[in-house]
Write an enzyme that holds these catalytic residues in place. Structure first.
Site: not given
Ligand code: NAD
Ligand code: UFG
Length: 339
Positions: A32, A36-37, A84, A125, A150, A154
């Site tokens: 990672d 975003n973490s 993202l 998704s 986005y 996917k």
């Protein structure tokens, strides 16, 4: 299968999946870039499971870093969460999104191939069904035109993975189409910690409840739904994590497979607010606002295939989703500590 390499494993869904895997005695490496973490997630995972996953800080677009990580010990399968995910941001920064998500997935697959690793679970998704699909969504429906970069990223990655399986019978891919994950691990130690103002409903509600945001704007009250607000298929993130563990055996069979991961029922925005208020025992101030661009009135899954083929279903009640969200949010009002 014993060693699972988890890209994006420090993130919201990734961290819950790593807990699930460690509890089931898999060896886990998290890869990672922490964009975003937080590194604190690693300590929290250790607290929950008593085990420490290997951690490599790196970017999936960096082939050399991936190759070095693969060389540390043999990898049986990759679970690929890294990417993202903010719909609005993807409209403003499409290149960033295609680079991170699509180019990143290509580099990941190329580097896997060079290392002889050809099993991957991909985070897809429900958004790939597009705007004109009718509910409940079923895996054999054609993909629609995504309304934002986005969603398009996917769909592109799914197509790329499917083409890869067609070109080489040694690849096994499971694309898991998530509906709306919410909740947090029952310990309250890990949960969703979006940076800045949340885009998604559940973290917005919990931040209003904890006093970090003044009120929730409910986007639209005139949809053709029972109470006029949108319906979504919310599932507990720990059920979703369990879905990844149950999808691993499906990788024993080569080829491209797709599974919806949802509960099969929809709740409205108003039902979500009311359920949260009941559980937290406090009001969530809210007002009605205009519709949000791109929102569909109703989205829910037909999740029969995952039940039949993977033995998976998302059974955690709405009340428990709310209790777990609230436990996480009230114990961590500012999210993970920043250093
Ligand atoms: P998240 O942002 O919490 O986790 C993603 C993780 O990937 C983060 O830890 C981030 O630091 C890392 N990352 C991002 N780009 C990277 C890169 N280039 N290299 C290495 N690491 C990188 O998001 P999440 O909610 O846990 O979502 C995980 C995956 O599931 C994403 O691919 C997302 O698109 C997909 N998904 C999420 C939802 C949802 O509602 N949360 C719904 C459908 C699909
Ligand atoms: N909502 C509000 N107020 C808010 C936030 C959301 O009323 O402040 C409403 C939305 O209008 C929608 C519902 O709450 O009706 C759920 O919204 P989310 O943003 O939580 O979830 P979405 O279904 O819009 O989006 C999710 C993922 C996306 C993914 C999409 C389709 O966050 O990544 O599902 O799969 F693309």
């Amino acid at each position: 299968m014993s060693h699972i390499f988890v890209t994006g494993g420090a993130g919201y869904i990734g961290s819950h999946t790593v807990v699930e895997l460690l509890n089931a005695d898999f060896d886990v490496t998290i890869f990672d870039n922490l964009c975003n973490s937080s590194r604190v997630v690693l300590e929290r995972i250790q607290k929950i499971t008593g085990k420490t996953p290997d951690f490599v800080e790196g970017d999936i677009r960096d082939s050399a870093a991936l190759a070095a990580a693969f060389a540390r010990k043999p990898v049986d399968a990759v679970i690929h969460f890294a990417g993202l995910k903010a719909v609005g941001e993807s409209i403003e920064q499409p290149l960033e999104y295609y680079d991170n998500n699509v180019s990143g997935s290509i580099v990941l697959c190329e580097t896997m191939q060079a290392a002889g690793i050809r099993k991957i679970i991909f985070s897809s998704s429900a958004t790939v069904y597009g705007e004109s699909a009718s509910v409940p969504y079923k895996e054999d429906m054609p993909l629609g035109r995504a309304s934002n970069p986005y969603g398009a990223s996917k769909a592109m990655i799914e197509r790329m993975l499917s083409d890869l399986c067609d070109s080489d019978g040694r690849w096994s891919v499971a694309a898991l189409r998530y509906f709306n994950p919410v909740g947090a691990h029952k310990s309250g130690l890990i949960g969703e910690d979006p940076k800045g103002v949340p885009n998604n409903l559940m973290p917005f509600i919990s931040r209003v409840a904890v006093g970090k945001l003044p009120e929730l704007a409910i986007f639209g009250q005139d949809y053709d739904t029972p109470d006029g607000t949108c319906l979504r298929d919310y599932l507990h993130v720990s059920d979703l994590a369990d879905g990844h563990r149950r999808a691993l055996p499906a990788l024993e069979k080569p080829g491209f497979q797709v599974y919806n991961l949802g509960t099969g029922r929809g709740y409205s925005v108003i039902e979500m607010v009311q359920a949260f208020e009941r559980v937290a025992g406090r009001p969530v101030p809210h007002r009605f606002a205009p519709r949000r661009d791109g929102d569909l009135p109703a989205v829910w899954a037909n999740a029969d295939k995952a039940k039949t083929e993977l033995g998976w279903s998302a059974d955690t009640s709405l009340e428990t989703m709310m209790e777990d969200t609230w436990r996480w949010q009230s114990a961590n009002p500012d999210g993970y500590p920043q250093f």
